[in-house]
Design an enzyme around this catalytic site. Structure first.
Site, PDB file in Angstrom:
ATOM      1  N   ARG A 100      50.348  39.175  37.971  1.00  0.00           N
ATOM      2  CA  ARG A 100      52.229  39.688  37.617  1.00  0.00           C
ATOM      3  C   ARG A 100      52.738  39.144  38.579  1.00  0.00           C
ATOM      4  NH1 ARG A 100      53.135  41.970  33.334  1.00  0.00           N
ATOM      5  NH2 ARG A 100      54.872  43.022  34.102  1.00  0.00           N
ATOM      6  N   LEU A 102      55.559  40.325  41.353  1.00  0.00           N
ATOM      7  CA  LEU A 102      56.097  41.374  41.513  1.00  0.00           C
ATOM      8  C   LEU A 102      57.407  41.464  42.242  1.00  0.00           C
ATOM      9  CD1 LEU A 102      52.644  41.662  43.298  1.00  0.00           C
ATOM     10  CD2 LEU A 102      53.094  42.649  41.916  1.00  0.00           C
ATOM     11  N   HIS A 118      45.568  32.195  46.558  1.00  0.00           N
ATOM     12  CA  HIS A 118      46.352  31.535  45.502  1.00  0.00           C
ATOM     13  C   HIS A 118      44.641  29.342  45.973  1.00  0.00           C
ATOM     14  CE1 HIS A 118      48.883  29.716  43.524  1.00  0.00           C
ATOM     15  NE2 HIS A 118      49.134  28.665  44.138  1.00  0.00           N
ATOM     16  N   THR A 150      54.998  37.934  50.308  1.00  0.00           N
ATOM     17  CA  THR A 150      56.686  38.359  50.769  1.00  0.00           C
ATOM     18  C   THR A 150      56.951  38.438  49.305  1.00  0.00           C
ATOM     19  OG1 THR A 150      57.116  35.883  51.011  1.00  0.00           O
ATOM     20  CG2 THR A 150      55.938  37.488  52.888  1.00  0.00           C
TER      21      THR A 150
HETATM   22  C1  GRF Z   1      41.004  32.382  41.463  1.00  0.00           C
HETATM   23  O1  GRF Z   1      41.220  30.706  40.970  1.00  0.00           O
HETATM   24  C2  GRF Z   1      42.230  32.985  42.451  1.00  0.00           C
HETATM   25  O2  GRF Z   1      42.868  32.409  43.200  1.00  0.00           O
HETATM   26  C3  GRF Z   1      43.794  33.096  41.860  1.00  0.00           C
HETATM   27  O3  GRF Z   1      42.917  33.478  40.494  1.00  0.00           O
HETATM   28  C4  GRF Z   1      41.642  33.923  40.410  1.00  0.00           C
HETATM   29  C5  GRF Z   1      41.250  34.532  40.411  1.00  0.00           C
HETATM   30  O4  GRF Z   1      39.585  34.479  39.797  1.00  0.00           O
HETATM   31  N1  GRF Z   1      44.232  33.549  42.514  1.00  0.00           N
HETATM   32  P1  GRF Z   1      38.953  36.120  40.459  1.00  0.00           P
HETATM   33  O5  GRF Z   1      39.144  37.463  38.686  1.00  0.00           O
HETATM   34  O6  GRF Z   1      38.971  36.596  41.386  1.00  0.00           O
HETATM   35  O7  GRF Z   1      37.706  35.418  39.857  1.00  0.00           O
END
Ligand code: GRF
Length: 226
Positions: A100, A102, A118, A150
């Site tokens: 989502r 934010l 990320h 942020t």
């Molecule tokens: C991961 O690739 C992470 O980098 C991104 O969302 C994915 C989450 O995977 N923000 P999980 O649900 O923790 O398996």
């Protein structure tokens, strides 16, 4: 609250998910094996029936669903979500695949105690489809970055970054799978720095052990202590 975190006191975490929760699992495991001096007080999902909620139940952690579709606006959802998070009085709020965007109001409420992971070498490739974008650009390296959140999407200061070679013949999926393995190592590690009181965000800059970090954050090195 950050001030009260010490090497000995267990920090309280709230983890937000939307799906598989493999990063959540890495937090649960790190709390269990003691490499992260914290406890996950609650897992909050905006989606019902996701695997991450099963992982929470398995670990006896309360799992709560707050469905964004039940609210008239993004603002209303975020305000209710923020109230729910605050009811657990967390030291740190962990976004772990929470899909989502934010609102600035939400982010401001938790500024300095809200982190995300990320799947790119930030500041490169904010947003979606990061692995495909890295492959299309012919990048030699991809990876993942833990950063403070942020109001700017994927734009907060980087804390810890894992660099992963792009291999010949990699698809977005094969690369994502390899990067995910590193995510599970770097995310609890960065959280542990925060929980030890070593890491903070100061005037929009991530600061570790009193030293400001550069735009990539610390580069993860499996061999070193960090
Ligand atoms: C991961 O690739 C992470 O980098 C991104 O969302 C994915 C989450 O995977 N923000 P999980 O649900 O923790 O398996």
């Amino acid at each position: 609250m950050t001030e009260s975190l010490t090497a000995t006191k267990k920090a309280r975490l709230v983890v937000l998910i939307s799906g598989s929760g493999s990063n959540l699992q890495s937090f649960i495991d790190a709390c269990e094996n003691g490499s992260l001096n914290a406890e996950v007080g609650a897992v909050i999902s905006n989606k019902v029936g996701v695997k991450g909620l099963e992982r929470a139940a398995q670990a006896d952690i309360p799992g709560i669903v707050i469905d964004h579709r039940a609210f008239d606006s993004r603002e209303e959802f975020d305000e209710n979500l923020a109230d729910l998070i605050e009811s657990f009085n967390p030291d740190l709020v962990v976004l772990a695949g929470f899909m989502r965007i934010l609102t600035p109001d939400f982010v401001t409420r938790f500024l300095g105690k809200l982190i995300n992971i990320h799947p790119s070498l930030l500041p490169a490739y904010p947003g979606l489809h990061t692995h495909q974008r890295a492959i299309d650009a012919g990048d030699k390296e991809a990876g993942a970055t833990v950063h403070f959140v942020t109001p700017e999407l994927d734009g907060g200061p980087s804390i810890l970054q894992a660099r992963v070679p792009v291999e010949v013949g990699d698809s977005a999926d094969s690369l994502a799978g390899r990067v995910l393995g590193y995510e599970h190592q770097i995310y609890p590690k960065a959280a542990q720095w925060f929980c030890q009181g070593r890491l903070a965000m100061d005037a929009g800059v991530a600061v570790l052990d009193g030293k400001p970090l550069d735009e990539n954050g610390v580069i993860f090195n499996q061999a070193s202590e960090q």
